[in-house]
Design an enzyme around this catalytic site. Structure first.
Site, PDB file in Angstrom:
ATOM      1  N   HIS A  71      35.978 -64.802-102.328  1.00 26.63           N
ATOM      2  CA  HIS A  71      36.751 -63.633-102.779  1.00 26.63           C
ATOM      3  C   HIS A  71      37.595 -63.993-104.001  1.00 26.63           C
ATOM      4  O   HIS A  71      38.732 -64.431-103.883  1.00 26.63           O
ATOM      5  CB  HIS A  71      37.648 -63.124-101.645  1.00 26.63           C
ATOM      6  CG  HIS A  71      38.127 -61.723-101.874  1.00 26.63           C
ATOM      7  ND1 HIS A  71      37.925 -60.715-100.965  1.00 26.63           N
ATOM      8  CD2 HIS A  71      38.768 -61.156-102.927  1.00 26.63           C
ATOM      9  CE1 HIS A  71      38.448 -59.591-101.435  1.00 26.63           C
ATOM     10  NE2 HIS A  71      38.959 -59.836-102.630  1.00 26.63           N
TER      11      HIS A  71
ATOM     12  N   HIS B 256      38.639 -62.795-108.151  1.00 25.39           N
ATOM     13  CA  HIS B 256      38.605 -61.841-109.268  1.00 25.39           C
ATOM     14  C   HIS B 256      38.578 -62.651-110.559  1.00 25.39           C
ATOM     15  O   HIS B 256      39.558 -63.314-110.887  1.00 25.39           O
ATOM     16  CB  HIS B 256      39.833 -60.936-109.231  1.00 25.39           C
ATOM     17  CG  HIS B 256      39.885 -60.083-107.996  1.00 25.39           C
ATOM     18  ND1 HIS B 256      39.302 -58.841-107.919  1.00 25.39           N
ATOM     19  CD2 HIS B 256      40.425 -60.320-106.771  1.00 25.39           C
ATOM     20  CE1 HIS B 256      39.495 -58.330-106.708  1.00 25.39           C
ATOM     21  NE2 HIS B 256      40.171 -59.208-105.985  1.00 25.39           N
TER      22      HIS B 256
ATOM     23  N   ASN C 150      35.450 -55.247-109.255  1.00 25.25           N
ATOM     24  CA  ASN C 150      36.401 -54.291-109.847  1.00 25.25           C
ATOM     25  C   ASN C 150      36.798 -54.699-111.261  1.00 25.25           C
ATOM     26  O   ASN C 150      37.950 -54.913-111.583  1.00 25.25           O
ATOM     27  CB  ASN C 150      37.635 -54.110-108.955  1.00 25.25           C
ATOM     28  CG  ASN C 150      38.413 -55.396-108.735  1.00 25.25           C
ATOM     29  OD1 ASN C 150      37.867 -56.488-108.888  1.00 25.25           O
ATOM     30  ND2 ASN C 150      39.681 -55.272-108.393  1.00 25.25           N
TER      31      ASN C 150
ATOM     32  N   ASP D  10      36.209 -53.639-103.333  1.00 23.39           N
ATOM     33  CA  ASP D  10      37.488 -54.334-103.175  1.00 23.39           C
ATOM     34  C   ASP D  10      38.569 -53.790-104.113  1.00 23.39           C
ATOM     35  O   ASP D  10      38.357 -53.629-105.306  1.00 23.39           O
ATOM     36  CB  ASP D  10      37.319 -55.831-103.424  1.00 23.39           C
ATOM     37  CG  ASP D  10      38.596 -56.585-103.088  1.00 23.39           C
ATOM     38  OD1 ASP D  10      39.106 -56.377-101.975  1.00 23.39           O
ATOM     39  OD2 ASP D  10      39.086 -57.347-103.936  1.00 23.39           O
TER      40      ASP D  10
ATOM     41  N   HIS E  41      37.737 -53.697 -98.202  1.00 19.68           N
ATOM     42  CA  HIS E  41      39.180 -53.855 -98.393  1.00 19.68           C
ATOM     43  C   HIS E  41      39.785 -52.815 -97.456  1.00 19.68           C
ATOM     44  O   HIS E  41      39.823 -51.631 -97.775  1.00 19.68           O
ATOM     45  CB  HIS E  41      39.522 -53.568 -99.862  1.00 19.68           C
ATOM     46  CG  HIS E  41      40.985 -53.547-100.174  1.00 19.68           C
ATOM     47  ND1 HIS E  41      41.539 -54.324-101.154  1.00 19.68           N
ATOM     48  CD2 HIS E  41      42.019 -52.847 -99.638  1.00 19.68           C
ATOM     49  CE1 HIS E  41      42.848 -54.094-101.215  1.00 19.68           C
ATOM     50  NE2 HIS E  41      43.157 -53.192-100.303  1.00 19.68           N
TER      51      HIS E  41
ATOM     52  N   ASP F 135      41.244 -64.644-102.504  1.00 23.78           N
ATOM     53  CA  ASP F 135      41.574 -63.391-103.191  1.00 23.78           C
ATOM     54  C   ASP F 135      42.291 -63.701-104.513  1.00 23.78           C
ATOM     55  O   ASP F 135      43.255 -63.040-104.883  1.00 23.78           O
ATOM     56  CB  ASP F 135      42.407 -62.466-102.294  1.00 23.78           C
ATOM     57  CG  ASP F 135      42.523 -61.051-102.862  1.00 23.78           C
ATOM     58  OD1 ASP F 135      41.825 -60.735-103.851  1.00 23.78           O
ATOM     59  OD2 ASP F 135      43.304 -60.255-102.312  1.00 23.78           O
TER      60      ASP F 135
ATOM     61  N   HIS G 141      46.975 -62.224-112.906  1.00 23.73           N
ATOM     62  CA  HIS G 141      47.670 -61.176-113.663  1.00 23.73           C
ATOM     63  C   HIS G 141      48.508 -61.837-114.746  1.00 23.73           C
ATOM     64  O   HIS G 141      49.079 -62.901-114.535  1.00 23.73           O
ATOM     65  CB  HIS G 141      48.579 -60.346-112.742  1.00 23.73           C
ATOM     66  CG  HIS G 141      47.817 -59.375-111.893  1.00 23.73           C
ATOM     67  ND1 HIS G 141      47.112 -58.321-112.421  1.00 23.73           N
ATOM     68  CD2 HIS G 141      47.637 -59.328-110.556  1.00 23.73           C
ATOM     69  CE1 HIS G 141      46.525 -57.654-111.435  1.00 23.73           C
ATOM     70  NE2 HIS G 141      46.815 -58.239-110.294  1.00 23.73           N
TER      71      HIS G 141
END
Lengths: 347, 441
Positions: B75, B77, B109, B167, B194, B320, B324
């Protein structure tokens, strides 16, 4: 005994029936008929294998007759046939109309678009209105399952189900069976794959009943989203992988994606559907080399069937199906007409 | 540290000697050696190289440290395409290599969403060109993550998507979820959810409870996760589809999965390190680096996650990893973006459970190697002759302090900055090539 009216009898056999109540009409069949114990033809489910075989044998004879220049008989002379279609149709409706006319019936078409049904009349009121005009046979198609059964309870005449929602389409199953019989002989022992939108298909349901009764092995091939719940209890084998499901089958029956009955997405796209569930030459190669390709129509080329495959005259029997459809409907009309009150031809 | 480009020269034979060989799948834990040949494991065992190590191989002395399959993080990103200012496949894969993660599953995503075969192929191409580790995309369940139309799951699976997930955007519509679970069955593919009821979550920005009340912040109830998990389990009963709960975080939802497994349903789940070492108190003084979805929960739920990892209810540890930029976090709690980075801290944070005596080293590593590999049907994640030579050497007892400024990830949003931890990755090998070495390793 009623005096025999003049008739075209390609398979002339002396009428030895001692059933005095029968009008002993002109017929293509042999004289002694097994009793057909149904007032209506609402589905395949209530029929027995002998009853189905009787209809197929009778239809077989009409096929021969229909290939003559003189196709008319007067099996249904003096009878009236009303075609009541609440849903669009090309082949079924034309086929019923031709069948009725070739048997000498007065055939009337009621188009829902121009009838009082559009003005809000209920189904039962429509049934009772038509019944008051004393028709002999009603052939009814309706978008909702059970509508034809409901209508049949409110009329005195014979009712033929020409397709009700996702429930049954008995004459389609019979013409499919006749097509197979004429090409392959007895249906018992064959392996039939029904592929595609089983969930919404009345053709699939009628055919599952019919093939089970006649002893064929039935496979269903579809994505899980297009299979009805508990379908495996109908004595069928279920496949999600078309390549596995088509292995060594005798008959491939393709079904259309019934977008008009779909709410929400059952399959992501027609491109993906064709990739996994469309019949193309590569997947066809997995079936028996002489496997027949059938489709009840209307076809969506490039969605469930490749054009090359659909037009392959050695494999595709799609146009045979249409031809035999008329004969099957003649057989059904004749069999139901035998149970109608006698016409007094001497009056 | 600049992001290195992947080395695509033929891998050399490598002999790892003086290692503590651990294979969580088979339970192997022994002193020994391992030889790689090309991209695969050629041989390993306690007596390998008893006489002499092969002359043609590069020899690496593991110094008695653990040599085990590289970690698998299911998982992650990676933010590419569309949010390359937060992370790229290159920088994310570098962070993975540093952290000892040799396989990552990246979430769809992105912008555009990975909901089409062309996007799966884009990720694969970018990974070939720029990634230090193995990257496999998950594809979206619905087009544009909009929750309405299913994606072309069959073609996406054929193209190489490992599973499906929306997700970040839960599949809210029950009918869409039913169809997705049923349709994906035809391809034996997993749908990862999710699990969050967005109407219950509302504008909540941390777990509902005493801390949120004291801080005056809108809360997210535990039920927000539970109602979706329970609904989905009913849909699994209906469809038989393979269902996975991403980043499970509440005691009640874990129990729902536990019951579903007992009934033999194809239901699995994963948990993130921050959910088993932190609780909602970590939000403390409005720390936006402790904000993620699902949020840090109560101490009861934190302990339930550990219990779930111990008793097999939870199938995998997954970070996860959600990078950012500074600006997304240098705002008030309510406006801050959800998510924390995790690739570079996955191993030491997870090892806290081992050092605390909660879970043995082998079962803990299994949650990051063979067990996620099995969920995604991958051949790596185990020591086996002929298996991919995806390996790490780590020192389970090395003490160090996490310093987010030194992360190689583009983003530094970690709730573990300044945390003293025990255990560090020293070397990472992917397909027989060394992609990371700790200074001095």
């Amino acid at each position: 005994m009623q005096p025999e009216p003049s008739a075209v009898r390609p398979n002339a056999a002396s009428d030895t029936s001692d059933r005095a109540h029968e009008p002993a009409p002109a017929t293509v069949g042999p004289g002694a008929y097994p009793h057909f114990p149904h007032q209506h033809l609402l589905g395949i489910e209530p029929l027995t294998a002998p009853q189905i075989n009787h209809l197929l044998e009778l239809a077989d004879r009409y096929v021969a007759l229909n290939r003559h220049a003189q196709k008319k008989s007067d099996v249904l002379k003096g009878r009236s046939l009303i075609l009541l279609f609440f849903e669009t149709s090309t082949r079924t409706r034309t086929s019923f109309e031709l069948a009725g006319k070739r048997l000498g019936a007065d055939t009337i078409n009621i188009s829902v678009a121009t009838s009082a049904i559009k003005k809000g009349e209920t189904l039962i009121d429509t049934a009772m209105t038509l019944n008051a005009m004393h028709p002999d046979v009603l052939a009814v198609r309706h978008p909702e399952a059970g509508a034809v059964n409901l209508l049949a309870r409110h009329v005195n005449c014979a009712v033929i189900n020409a397709g009700d929602g996702s429930h049954e389409h008995p004459t389609q199953a019979l013409l499919d069976a006749l097509t197979i019989r004429r090409r392959r002989g007895p249906i018992g022992g064959l392996t039939v794959a029904i592929c595609g939108d089983i969930l919404h298909s009345r053709v699939a349901r009628s055919n599952i009943h019919l093939f089970n009764k006649l002893g064929a092995r039935v496979r269903l091939i579809a994505p899980p989203t297009l299979l009805p719940t508990a379908v495996e209890t109908f004595g069928v084998e279920v496949f999600h992988d078309m390549r596995k499901g088509l292995k060594d089958v005798d008959i491939i029956m393709m079904l259309r994606l019934q977008q008009e009955r779909m709410q929400g997405t059952f399959v992501p796209s027609t491109r993906e559907y064709f990739h996994f569930y469309g019949l193309d030459e590569e997947k066809l190669a997995l079936a028996k080399p002489d496997a027949l390709i059938m489709h009840p129509g209307p076809m969506n080329r490039g969605v469930e069937i490749d054009s090359v495959v659909a037009d392959d005259i050695t494999r595709s029997v799609i146009l045979d199906q249409v031809e035999l459809g008329v004969a099957v409907r003649q057989a059904c009309l004749e069999v139901l007409a035998r149970n109608l009150p006698a016409l007094d031809h001497n009056r | 540290m600049p992001t290195p480009l992947p080395d695509r020269s033929p891998p050399r034979r490598t002999a790892f000697v003086n290692a503590r060989l651990i294979d969580p799948e088979s339970g192997l834990d022994t002193r020994g050696a391992l030889l790689t040949d090309g991209k695969t494991i050629a041989d390993f065992g306690p007596r390998l190289f008893n006489d002499a190590s092969p002359a043609d191989a590069e020899v690496i002395d593991c110094g008695g440290h653990v040599l085990c399959p590289g970690l698998i993080d299911m998982h992650v990103h990676l933010r590419e395409p569309g949010h390359e200012h937060k992370e790229t496949i290159a920088t994310g894969s570098h962070a993975a290599a540093v952290g000892g993660v040799t396989t990552v599953a990246c979430m769809p995503n992105t912008n555009p969403t990975i909901d089409d075969v062309a996007l799966v192929e884009f990720i694969q191409r970018r990974a070939r060109e720029t990634s230090l580790v193995k990257v496999y995309p998950f594809a979206a369940v619905t087009r544009g993550l909009a929750g309405k139309e299913m994606t072309e799951m069959g073609m996406l699976a054929e193209a190489g998507a490992l599973a499906f997930t929306d997700d970040g955007h839960p599949v809210a519509d029950s009918l869409v979820m039913r169809r997705a679970l049923a349709y994906s069955r035809a391809f034996d593919m997993m749908v990862s959810q999710h699990a969050e009821d967005m109407s219950l979550t509302g504008c909540g920005c941390m777990a509902e409870g005493e801390v949120a009340t004291r801080l005056g912040l809108p809360g997210i109830p535990d039920a927000s996760e539970l109602v979706v998990v329970e609904r989905d389990i009913r849909l699994v009963e209906l469809t038989g589809g393979r269902y996975h709960v991403a980043h499970i975080s509440t005691a009640q939802a874990i129990d729902a999965v536990r019951q579903a497994k007992r009934r033999g349903l194809p239901v699995t789940c994963e948990a993130a390190p921050h959910h088993f070492v932190l609780n909602d108190r970590a939000v403390g003084d409005y720390r936006t680096f402790a904000k993620m979805a699902p949020p840090l929960r109560s101490e009861v739920s934190r302990l339930a996650v550990i219990e779930g990892l111990k008793d097999g209810t939870i199938d995998a540890i997954a970070t996860d990893h959600a990078p950012h930029d500074q600006e997304s976090k240098r705002v008030t709690m309510e406006r801050a973006a959800n998510g924390v980075v995790g690739l570079e801290t996955m191993l030491p944070i997870s090892l806290e459970l081992y050092h605390a005596g909660e879970i043995g080293l082998l079962p803990l590593l299994a949650l990051m190697t063979n067990r996620p590999a099995d969920l995604m049907k991958l051949p790596q994640g185990r020591l086996r002759r002929g298996a991919p030579a995806d390996l790490i050497v780590f020192d389970p007892d090395l003490r160090w302090t996490i310093d987010a400024k030194k992360f190689v990830s583009k983003s530094k949003n970690s709730p573990f900055d300044d945390r003293e931890v025990k255990g560090r990755n020293r070397l990472t090998m992917v397909d027989g090539r060394i992609v990371h070495r700790l200074n001095g390793a």
